[in-house]
Design a protein around this motif. Structure first.
Motif, PDB file in Angstrom:
ATOM      1  N   VAL A  78      43.882  -9.128  -8.029  1.00  0.00           N
ATOM      2  CA  VAL A  78      43.158  -9.064  -6.758  1.00  0.00           C
ATOM      3  C   VAL A  78      44.129  -8.657  -5.641  1.00  0.00           C
ATOM      4  O   VAL A  78      45.108  -9.353  -5.363  1.00  0.00           O
ATOM      5  N   LEU A 116      39.489  -7.550  -0.764  1.00  0.00           N
ATOM      6  CA  LEU A 116      39.119  -8.804  -0.096  1.00  0.00           C
ATOM      7  C   LEU A 116      37.995  -8.623   0.915  1.00  0.00           C
ATOM      8  O   LEU A 116      37.805  -7.538   1.472  1.00  0.00           O
ATOM      9  N   ASN A 117      37.277  -9.725   1.187  1.00  0.00           N
ATOM     10  CA  ASN A 117      36.279  -9.744   2.257  1.00  0.00           C
ATOM     11  C   ASN A 117      36.918 -10.321   3.530  1.00  0.00           C
ATOM     12  O   ASN A 117      38.123 -10.588   3.564  1.00  0.00           O
ATOM     13  N   GLY A 119      39.116 -13.378   3.345  1.00  0.00           N
ATOM     14  CA  GLY A 119      40.368 -13.313   2.589  1.00  0.00           C
ATOM     15  C   GLY A 119      40.199 -13.651   1.113  1.00  0.00           C
ATOM     16  O   GLY A 119      41.176 -13.904   0.419  1.00  0.00           O
ATOM     17  N   THR A 120      38.944 -13.655   0.656  1.00  0.00           N
ATOM     18  CA  THR A 120      38.720 -13.878  -0.781  1.00  0.00           C
ATOM     19  C   THR A 120      38.119 -12.607  -1.385  1.00  0.00           C
ATOM     20  O   THR A 120      37.738 -11.685  -0.652  1.00  0.00           O
ATOM     21  N   LEU A 121      38.040 -12.586  -2.697  1.00  0.00           N
ATOM     22  CA  LEU A 121      37.563 -11.381  -3.396  1.00  0.00           C
ATOM     23  C   LEU A 121      36.151 -11.003  -2.938  1.00  0.00           C
ATOM     24  O   LEU A 121      35.236 -11.829  -2.967  1.00  0.00           O
ATOM     25  N   SER A 128      35.541 -18.706  -5.757  1.00  0.00           N
ATOM     26  CA  SER A 128      36.112 -17.474  -5.224  1.00  0.00           C
ATOM     27  C   SER A 128      37.486 -17.214  -5.851  1.00  0.00           C
ATOM     28  O   SER A 128      38.116 -18.123  -6.401  1.00  0.00           O
ATOM     29  N   ARG A 159      41.315 -15.307  -4.990  1.00  0.00           N
ATOM     30  CA  ARG A 159      42.148 -14.998  -3.823  1.00  0.00           C
ATOM     31  C   ARG A 159      43.132 -13.879  -4.139  1.00  0.00           C
ATOM     32  O   ARG A 159      43.381 -13.581  -5.314  1.00  0.00           O
ATOM     33  N   GLN A 160      43.675 -13.313  -3.052  1.00  0.00           N
ATOM     34  CA  GLN A 160      44.681 -12.251  -3.230  1.00  0.00           C
ATOM     35  C   GLN A 160      45.796 -12.749  -4.158  1.00  0.00           C
ATOM     36  O   GLN A 160      46.279 -13.873  -3.994  1.00  0.00           O
TER      37      GLN A 160
END
Ligand SMILES: CC(=O)SCCNC(=O)CCNC(=O)[C@H](O)C(C)(C)COP(=O)(O)OP(=O)(O)OC[C@H]1O[C@@H](n2cnc3c(N)ncnc32)[C@H](O)[C@@H]1OP(=O)(O)O
Length: 131
Positions: A9, A14-15, A18-20, A59, A61-62
């Motif tokens: 990711v 990201l949205n 800050g999550t996928l 969710s 995350r990066q």
């Protein structure tokens, strides 16, 4: 279920939280499912017909590594039904599930065409068939 594809990711996925981003994930799933259907039906002339409810469970995350799992649950006359799960590669925590994704095999006019398949085949079985 076999988890074939892994994704890392990255910032562009990201949205605003800050999550996928769900849209990125759905694009990956549609492509993964299409590849699975093409391989199982032995034709690249197949289209996405239907996707059931999508359940976003956790969710990502990066920096997370996620993996996409697909399994055939039903072989119809012209269709194949798949189930999908996306999970965190390290923790195995579920990120998303889709109960039903239906692909339909089509002819040159875009009309449903019998695919003649009844069960999952694996690469080594297909290679043996070609001998
Ligand atoms: C990989 C991609 O991104 S493709 C791009 C996105 N997809 C598309 O553009 C597809 C657009 N849709 C179409 O062209 C047409 O709807 C077709 C050709 C897929 C199907 O045409 P239809 O007239 O609906 O086909 P028909 O009613 O004969 O059903 C065909 C099969 O789909 C199944 N099916 C049809 N509707 C549904 C549904 N809502 N849910 C689940 N299965 C369905 C049928 O049960 C049948 O399966 P079977 O032969 O294994 O029993």
């Amino acid at each position: 279920m076999n988890f074939y594809t892994r994704k890392w990711v990255k910032p562009e996925d990201l949205n605003a939280h800050g999550t996928l981003f769900g849209g990125s994930l759905l694009r990956w799933i549609d492509e993964e499912a299409a590849i699975y259907a093409i391989i199982q039906l032995g034709t690249n002339s197949c289209v996405t017909k239907y996707m059931s409810e999508i359940n976003f469970i956790n969710s990502a995350r990066q920096g997370d590594i996620i993996e996409l799992g697909i399994k055939a649950t039903h072989f119809g006359h012209t269709s194949i039904t798949l189930a999908c799960e996306v999970r965190n590669k390290i923790s195995h925590k579920s990120i998303l599930t889709v109960d039903k994704i239906v692909f339909v095999s089509i002819d040159e006019y875009g009309k449903p065409k019998a695919h003649g398949k009844t069960a999952i085949t694996y690469t080594d079985e297909r290679l043996r068939e070609e001998d």
